[in-house]
Write an enzyme that holds these catalytic residues in place. Sequence first.
Site, mmCIF file in Angstrom:
data_model
loop_
_atom_site.group_PDB
_atom_site.id
_atom_site.type_symbol
_atom_site.label_atom_id
_atom_site.label_comp_id
_atom_site.label_asym_id
_atom_site.label_seq_id
_atom_site.Cartn_x
_atom_site.Cartn_y
_atom_site.Cartn_z
ATOM 1 N N HIS A 149 0.793 -1.226 0.000
ATOM 2 C CA HIS A 149 0.000 0.000 0.000
ATOM 3 C C HIS A 149 0.831 1.285 0.000
ATOM 4 O O HIS A 149 1.608 1.535 0.914
ATOM 5 C CB HIS A 149 -0.912 0.026 1.230
ATOM 6 C CG HIS A 149 -1.915 -1.071 1.260
ATOM 7 N ND1 HIS A 149 -3.199 -0.930 0.778
ATOM 8 C CD2 HIS A 149 -1.830 -2.341 1.718
ATOM 9 C CE1 HIS A 149 -3.855 -2.056 0.932
ATOM 10 N NE2 HIS A 149 -3.048 -2.947 1.498
ATOM 11 N N ASP A 183 -2.134 2.662 -3.618
ATOM 12 C CA ASP A 183 -3.435 2.602 -2.950
ATOM 13 C C ASP A 183 -3.977 4.022 -2.822
ATOM 14 O O ASP A 183 -3.768 4.704 -1.826
ATOM 15 C CB ASP A 183 -3.291 1.944 -1.575
ATOM 16 C CG ASP A 183 -4.625 1.852 -0.846
ATOM 17 O OD1 ASP A 183 -5.649 2.286 -1.415
ATOM 18 O OD2 ASP A 183 -4.636 1.355 0.297
ATOM 19 N N GLU A 213 -5.729 -0.059 -6.129
ATOM 20 C CA GLU A 213 -6.843 -0.451 -5.263
ATOM 21 C C GLU A 213 -8.090 0.362 -5.547
ATOM 22 O O GLU A 213 -8.033 1.576 -5.756
ATOM 23 C CB GLU A 213 -6.473 -0.305 -3.781
ATOM 24 C CG GLU A 213 -7.600 -0.731 -2.842
ATOM 25 C CD GLU A 213 -7.133 -1.090 -1.445
ATOM 26 O OE1 GLU A 213 -7.979 -1.112 -0.537
ATOM 27 O OE2 GLU A 213 -5.927 -1.372 -1.276
ATOM 28 N N GLU A 221 -3.029 -1.534 9.224
ATOM 29 C CA GLU A 221 -1.806 -2.283 8.941
ATOM 30 C C GLU A 221 -0.695 -1.327 8.550
ATOM 31 O O GLU A 221 -0.821 -0.560 7.597
ATOM 32 C CB GLU A 221 -2.027 -3.302 7.811
ATOM 33 C CG GLU A 221 -0.778 -4.129 7.515
ATOM 34 C CD GLU A 221 -1.011 -5.128 6.405
ATOM 35 O OE1 GLU A 221 -0.784 -6.330 6.640
ATOM 36 O OE2 GLU A 221 -1.415 -4.729 5.306
ATOM 37 N N HIS A 266 -7.972 -5.648 7.378
ATOM 38 C CA HIS A 266 -6.631 -6.074 7.787
ATOM 39 C C HIS A 266 -6.647 -6.648 9.198
ATOM 40 O O HIS A 266 -7.284 -6.104 10.092
ATOM 41 C CB HIS A 266 -5.665 -4.881 7.767
ATOM 42 C CG HIS A 266 -5.221 -4.485 6.393
ATOM 43 N ND1 HIS A 266 -5.310 -3.198 5.917
ATOM 44 C CD2 HIS A 266 -4.675 -5.217 5.384
ATOM 45 C CE1 HIS A 266 -4.839 -3.148 4.683
ATOM 46 N NE2 HIS A 266 -4.445 -4.353 4.341
ATOM 47 N N GLY A 267 -5.931 -7.731 9.389
ATOM 48 C CA GLY A 267 -5.799 -8.341 10.705
ATOM 49 C C GLY A 267 -6.566 -9.646 10.804
ATOM 50 O O GLY A 267 -7.106 -10.150 9.824
ATOM 51 N N GLY A 307 -5.378 -11.666 3.542
ATOM 52 C CA GLY A 307 -5.564 -13.102 3.637
ATOM 53 C C GLY A 307 -5.343 -13.753 4.980
ATOM 54 O O GLY A 307 -5.823 -14.864 5.210
ATOM 55 N N SER A 308 -4.601 -13.123 5.885
ATOM 56 C CA SER A 308 -4.301 -13.775 7.163
ATOM 57 C C SER A 308 -5.588 -14.103 7.912
ATOM 58 O O SER A 308 -6.469 -13.257 8.065
ATOM 59 C CB SER A 308 -3.422 -12.873 8.040
ATOM 60 O OG SER A 308 -2.137 -12.731 7.490
ATOM 61 N N ASN A 327 -2.169 -11.891 -0.227
ATOM 62 C CA ASN A 327 -1.243 -11.244 0.699
ATOM 63 C C ASN A 327 -1.348 -11.854 2.086
ATOM 64 O O ASN A 327 -2.444 -12.168 2.554
ATOM 65 C CB ASN A 327 -1.533 -9.749 0.786
ATOM 66 C CG ASN A 327 -1.025 -8.989 -0.419
ATOM 67 O OD1 ASN A 327 -0.739 -9.570 -1.461
ATOM 68 N ND2 ASN A 327 -0.913 -7.680 -0.279
ATOM 69 N N ILE A 328 -0.208 -11.988 2.738
ATOM 70 C CA ILE A 328 -0.142 -12.571 4.087
ATOM 71 C C ILE A 328 0.798 -11.719 4.933
ATOM 72 O O ILE A 328 1.916 -11.426 4.513
ATOM 73 C CB ILE A 328 0.388 -14.025 4.045
ATOM 74 C CG1 ILE A 328 -0.433 -14.874 3.077
ATOM 75 C CG2 ILE A 328 0.371 -14.644 5.441
ATOM 76 C CD1 ILE A 328 0.200 -16.221 2.767
ATOM 77 N N ASP A 329 0.349 -11.332 6.101
ATOM 78 C CA ASP A 329 1.194 -10.547 6.993
ATOM 79 C C ASP A 329 0.974 -10.955 8.444
ATOM 80 O O ASP A 329 1.885 -11.413 9.133
ATOM 81 C CB ASP A 329 0.923 -9.052 6.811
ATOM 82 C CG ASP A 329 1.890 -8.183 7.619
ATOM 83 O OD1 ASP A 329 2.957 -8.676 8.025
ATOM 84 O OD2 ASP A 329 1.586 -6.992 7.817
ATOM 85 N N THR A 330 -0.262 -10.812 8.921
ATOM 86 C CA THR A 330 -0.547 -11.068 10.330
ATOM 87 C C THR A 330 -0.148 -12.476 10.756
ATOM 88 O O THR A 330 0.481 -12.667 11.802
ATOM 89 C CB THR A 330 -2.046 -10.833 10.615
ATOM 90 O OG1 THR A 330 -2.399 -9.515 10.185
ATOM 91 C CG2 THR A 330 -2.350 -10.975 12.090
#
Length: 400
Positions: A149, A183, A213, A221, A266-267, A307-308, A327-330
């Site tokens: 972003h 974004d 976006e 995030e 997000h999250g 995605g998390s 996308n994966i982060d958390t």
Amino acid sequence: MKLAIASLLVGSAAAFAPGATFNARNTALNMATETAEKTFTKLPSSVKAGVVTGQALVDLLDNAKQQGYAIPGVNIVGSNSINACMEAAAKYGGPVMVTFSKGGGQFIAGKSVDNSNDQASIAGSIAGAKHVHEVAKLYGVPVVLHTDHCQKAWLPWIDGLLAASEEHFKETGSPLFSSHMLDLSEEPLEENIAICKSYLEKFAKVGILLEFELGVTGGEEDGVDNSDVDSSRLYTQPEEVYYAYEQLSQVPNGAFTCAASFGNVHGVYAPGNVDLQPIILYNSQKYIQEKIGSDDDKPMKFVFHGGSGSSVEDIQYAIGAGVIKMNIDTDTQWAFWDGVRAYEAKYHDYLQGQIGNPEGADKPNKKYYDPRMCLRAGEEAMAARLVKAAEDLKCVNVLN
């Protein structure tokens, strides 16, 4: 099951036509030179081990759509998480997207460094990208270098990275970064797409893919906080997606994907707190197919943003609509921490002082408190979590 952020990415995949011939830099590592030319039996011949850009990236994303898998796009904060991504990809036998955020770039440069004019975010992101270019070939997998972003106020960050890619293109025939996300969803639709179009014109000249976006991804995030956004803005309409597609398709040699929101937050949240509507992906595909008169029932490439914590059912339903990246982060942040936590718990009695442990009062503990030990535990846990994510995304054994 827990549901988390998700936004989809839609994309036109016009071919890149780099104006310079790629000249691979000599390296002292013969192994790196050999693996740089490694190709894969299940992928297009343009896709090789190492950083994937330009037409090779378009070919890779086309393959993902055609074969029905999505690539993990993982937010990183340093060489440990970068290496964990590539280690995981080597284990699950597929490509991976290494994703830099503005904050992640700053962290790589050093939190004590002055970040006026985004100088630390720019320098750290470039340093991380160069690390990937140097070592990705050793893992023997395709790696996409992406940025996350970037809102309107942060565009100078992208300007700095684009300048680095333009210089890299002059030297090698390929950009430093594979793709960038803009974004501008907080701006009116027309302004959002007009700015994206102006950047895509620059990106296309050096073979960089644009991700943009539409709608808003909720939650918070890495400095982007949409926790209180009106819920109606979490759902993008097919007409908006088509407008963006039509405008951006006018850019010669442009390639783009679009993050169209479908209830994403997000999250990781408790069940019932997030209302995902991935049917929007299917509706957008049908609408654009009819508008452009395509025989392809999935003319767009979508990305499941974040995605998390999302259910496997939601993930694979979205892949059926043409999702090519999630996308994966958390989840990976937690996995890395959990690996460090488990290491400390296992060796707790060896980590209370430099000398003295259960084996004796005079026994040294250096091999236990060496930072590489706990960091390696974090890497291993993060890599294991990404292998599980790849299984959910059907991205296992897609190379050979």
